[in-house]
Design an enzyme around this catalytic site. Structure first.
Site, PDB file in Angstrom:
ATOM      1  N   LYS A  98      14.671 -29.512 -49.188  1.00 29.16           N
ATOM      2  CA  LYS A  98      14.994 -28.112 -49.423  1.00 29.16           C
ATOM      3  C   LYS A  98      16.087 -27.680 -48.448  1.00 29.16           C
ATOM      4  O   LYS A  98      15.984 -27.903 -47.233  1.00 29.16           O
ATOM      5  CB  LYS A  98      13.757 -27.231 -49.209  1.00 29.16           C
ATOM      6  CG  LYS A  98      12.637 -27.471 -50.210  1.00 29.16           C
ATOM      7  CD  LYS A  98      12.980 -26.904 -51.558  1.00 29.16           C
ATOM      8  CE  LYS A  98      11.791 -27.011 -52.517  1.00 29.16           C
ATOM      9  NZ  LYS A  98      12.105 -26.424 -53.851  1.00 29.16           N
TER      10      LYS A  98
ATOM     11  N   LYS B 296      10.461 -28.253 -66.406  1.00 27.88           N
ATOM     12  CA  LYS B 296       9.127 -27.988 -65.865  1.00 27.88           C
ATOM     13  C   LYS B 296       8.202 -27.551 -66.986  1.00 27.88           C
ATOM     14  O   LYS B 296       8.554 -26.692 -67.787  1.00 27.88           O
ATOM     15  CB  LYS B 296       9.214 -26.947 -64.753  1.00 27.88           C
ATOM     16  CG  LYS B 296      10.010 -27.483 -63.568  1.00 27.88           C
ATOM     17  CD  LYS B 296      10.152 -26.536 -62.429  1.00 27.88           C
ATOM     18  CE  LYS B 296      10.895 -27.223 -61.274  1.00 27.88           C
ATOM     19  NZ  LYS B 296      11.182 -26.331 -60.154  1.00 27.88           N
TER      20      LYS B 296
END
Length: 344
Positions: A159, A254
């Site tokens: 991240k 997703k």
């Protein structure tokens, strides 16, 4: 006649996850259970995450209660017909995903076959996955990277858009050497010019791709044209028409955001038709969501490492079948989604 219930499950994380959209400490999910008159059970999961996808948990819970009434009154409808009836009542992908998932799970259990085998007769036996590093401190990030090497991963995802990204990435690259690919996820933290400048700086450590450096189709397309690194679309994929826009080299799908297993297979076909590369990830979903994504990725023959190795982030026992071994998650061999127990 179907017996339907909805339960809330809280999944605490071992360590808080810091991202550009906030810090995640506990994951709340909703588990939908459908039992037919034949006694066959199907389970699905709704996993909204408001800081990430803008969808409030109470809205999904309310939609599932409406869906439950529709399912209880259903007689003789196909699985697709039931999903359509629920969509006509409330068109909310995160809630529809739970219905779709539960129906696929029930269909597989009824036939005694895994969901992946219902989708195709050429499903892969396992799916490549990446390790995820969320540590803020360079030393902690390096230790996590070394652990990823030891565990047999081929790709590490980090991240970015928070803290000193370059220092962490340099520490991670030093820990993994040249053997592992390094993937970044910015969660849309930057403007176009910021993204170009940051990617050019961070590319010095060697990057596989950058997920969602900016939000928006035109913005992603511009960044892609200006940097020498592959760009992947993630959150922007929720926008109408974005999946087929050809604005990124790869698109992260997703199950929750896409509305379920059936919808994802359609999206993947569209991505490939315009020259893109689909792969799957979770937003720290529970076991049912991870299992559904593994089945879809295996059925699609996805070769790009998927962001599905996230269950060990929770401070609760998780199904061993869904934990990675040497950088891969095997398709659960049992019928349906292949997940049983209180969390699945």
């Amino acid at each position: 006649m179907l017996d339907v219930s909805v339960d809330t499950v809280e999944l605490p994380l071992r360590t808080p996850l810091r991202t550009a959209w906030g810090t995640l400490r506990t994951r709340s999910i909703l588990v939908l259970t459908i039992v037919g008159s034949d006694g066959v059970v199907g389970r699905g999961e709704a996993a909204p995450l408001e800081p990430y996808d803008g969808v409030p948990f109470p809205a999904v819970a309310a939609a599932l209660e409406q869906y439950a009434e529709i399912l209880r009154r259903s007689r003789g409808r196909s699985g697709a017909g039931l999903v359509d009836a629920c969509r006509d009542a409330v068109d909310l992908p995160q809630a529809l995903a739970a219905v779709d998932m539960a129906l696929w799970d029930r269909a597989g259990r009824r036939e005694g076959r895994p969901v992946a085998a219902l989708l195709t007769d050429r499903a892969a036996a396992s799916v490549p996955v990446n390790a995820t590093i969320g540590a803020d401190d360079p030393d902690a990030a390096a230790r996590a990277a070394a652990a990823a090497v030891e565990a047999g991963f081929d790709t590490v995802k980090v991240k970015v858009g928070v803290g000193d990204d370059l220092a962490r990435l340099q520490a991670i690259r030093a820990a993994i050497g040249d053997r592992l690919a390094l993937r970044l996820d910015a969660n849309g933290a930057w403007s176009v010019d910021e993204a170009v400048a940051r990617i050019e700086e961070l590319a010095t450590v060697g990057l596989e791709l950058v997920e969602e450096p900016v939000h928006g189709v035109p913005q992603l397309r511009e960044v892609r044209e200006r940097v020498p690194v592959r760009i992947a679309m993630d959150e922007t994929a929720a926008l109408p028409g974005a999946v087929g826009a050809g604005a990124a080299d790869a698109i992260c799908l997703k199950v929750s955001r896409g509305g379920g297993i059936g919808a994802l297979t359609v999206q993947a076909a569209l991505i490939r038709a315009v020259g893109g590369e689909p792969y799957l990830a979770s937003t720290y979903d529970g076991p049912l969501g991870i299992a559904a994504a593994v089945h879809v990725a295996a059925a699609l023959g996805v070769e790009t490492p998927c962001g599905l190795a996230t269950l060990d982030a929770f401070d609760l026992p998780m199904p061993a079948a869904l934990l990675p071994v040497d950088g891969r998650i095997a398709v659960p061999p049992g019928p349906g989604l292949g997940v049983d127990g209180p969390l699945g």
